[in-house]
Design a protein around this motif. Structure first.
Motif, PDB file in Angstrom:
ATOM      1  N   GLN A  81     -33.829  32.633-101.935  1.00  0.00           N
ATOM      2  CA  GLN A  81     -33.334  30.957-101.919  1.00  0.00           C
ATOM      3  C   GLN A  81     -32.330  30.526-101.303  1.00  0.00           C
ATOM      4  OE1 GLN A  81     -33.889  29.707-105.968  1.00  0.00           O
ATOM      5  NE2 GLN A  81     -32.536  27.846-105.731  1.00  0.00           N
ATOM      6  N   TYR A  82     -31.280  31.404-101.249  1.00  0.00           N
ATOM      7  CA  TYR A  82     -30.147  30.802-100.643  1.00  0.00           C
ATOM      8  C   TYR A  82     -30.151  31.099 -99.227  1.00  0.00           C
ATOM      9  CZ  TYR A  82     -25.096  30.675 -99.500  1.00  0.00           C
ATOM     10  OH  TYR A  82     -23.966  30.147 -98.847  1.00  0.00           O
ATOM     11  N   PHE A 128     -28.940  28.396-107.290  1.00  0.00           N
ATOM     12  CA  PHE A 128     -29.574  28.332-108.682  1.00  0.00           C
ATOM     13  C   PHE A 128     -28.933  27.025-109.219  1.00  0.00           C
ATOM     14  CE2 PHE A 128     -30.689  33.099-109.489  1.00  0.00           C
ATOM     15  CZ  PHE A 128     -31.631  33.043-108.583  1.00  0.00           C
ATOM     16  N   ASN A 129     -29.851  26.307-109.677  1.00  0.00           N
ATOM     17  CA  ASN A 129     -29.236  25.298-110.868  1.00  0.00           C
ATOM     18  C   ASN A 129     -29.584  25.694-112.045  1.00  0.00           C
ATOM     19  OD1 ASN A 129     -32.063  25.087-111.930  1.00  0.00           O
ATOM     20  ND2 ASN A 129     -32.769  23.581-110.502  1.00  0.00           N
ATOM     21  N   LEU A 130     -28.874  25.058-113.204  1.00  0.00           N
ATOM     22  CA  LEU A 130     -28.553  25.402-114.577  1.00  0.00           C
ATOM     23  C   LEU A 130     -30.190  25.945-114.920  1.00  0.00           C
ATOM     24  CD1 LEU A 130     -26.709  26.047-116.810  1.00  0.00           C
ATOM     25  CD2 LEU A 130     -27.277  23.594-117.579  1.00  0.00           C
ATOM     26  N   GLN A 131     -31.022  25.336-114.833  1.00  0.00           N
ATOM     27  CA  GLN A 131     -32.302  25.625-115.590  1.00  0.00           C
ATOM     28  C   GLN A 131     -32.787  27.175-114.907  1.00  0.00           C
ATOM     29  OE1 GLN A 131     -35.597  23.395-114.472  1.00  0.00           O
ATOM     30  NE2 GLN A 131     -37.059  24.328-116.017  1.00  0.00           N
ATOM     31  N   GLN A 132     -32.666  27.159-113.574  1.00  0.00           N
ATOM     32  CA  GLN A 132     -32.675  28.687-112.931  1.00  0.00           C
ATOM     33  C   GLN A 132     -32.018  29.690-113.543  1.00  0.00           C
ATOM     34  OE1 GLN A 132     -32.654  27.179-108.893  1.00  0.00           O
ATOM     35  NE2 GLN A 132     -34.783  27.825-108.725  1.00  0.00           N
ATOM     36  N   SER A 157     -30.206  26.844-100.920  1.00  0.00           N
ATOM     37  CA  SER A 157     -29.830  26.182-101.962  1.00  0.00           C
ATOM     38  C   SER A 157     -29.503  27.112-102.964  1.00  0.00           C
ATOM     39  CB  SER A 157     -30.911  25.376-102.322  1.00  0.00           C
ATOM     40  OG  SER A 157     -32.110  26.207-102.941  1.00  0.00           O
TER      41      SER A 157
END
Length: 129
Positions: free
Chosen positions: A89-90, A97-101, A95
């Motif tokens: 992903q990075y 990780f967001n909090l949900q991920q 991008s």
């Protein structure tokens, strides 16, 4: 030396199982989405459930292969999976990780740990009988 070989092979086999299951299930779900009128949002729960089951099975296999310290083998399998996904992903999508991920991946690691614990206990019982 033998312990580290068991740990390495257990985690490797677990990761292979996780990614093979993920690829096969992704193919099946993509074919269903292509040839039916289902929308992507309607199979979101199925995709999440498949992810958890894949990681549980991968942890189970890694624990069974390593034959000891199932929580650690499963945890390493889940952590390795999360790290690979994070790097993809990075590096591929630039991008984080967001909090949900982050919550999902912590749960993935815990699920793989549970699978590793059961994998060690199931293989030890079958060897004792």
């Amino acid at each position: 030396m033998e312990d580290s070989k068991n740990i390495g092979s257990g985690v490797l086999f677990g990761l292979i199982i996780v990614f093979v299951l993920a690829i096969v299930c992704s193919l099946i779900i993509s074919l269903i989405l292509t040839f039916t009128s289902l929308q992507e949002s309607s199979v979101q729960f199925v995709v999440t459930a498949v992810s958890f089951v894949s990681l549980f099975i991968g942890g189970f296999v890694s624990g069974g292969k390593g034959k000891q310290k199932g929580w650690m083998l499963g945890g390493l399998t889940g952590l390795s999976y999360s790290l690979i996904i994070f790097l993809f992903q990075y590096l591929g999508h630039d991008s984080l990780f967001n909090l949900q991920q982050i919550i999902y991946h912590v749960c993935y690691i815990l699920t793989a740990m549970m699978g590793g614990i059961l994998g060690v206990n199931m293989t030890n019982k079958s060897r004792a009988a």
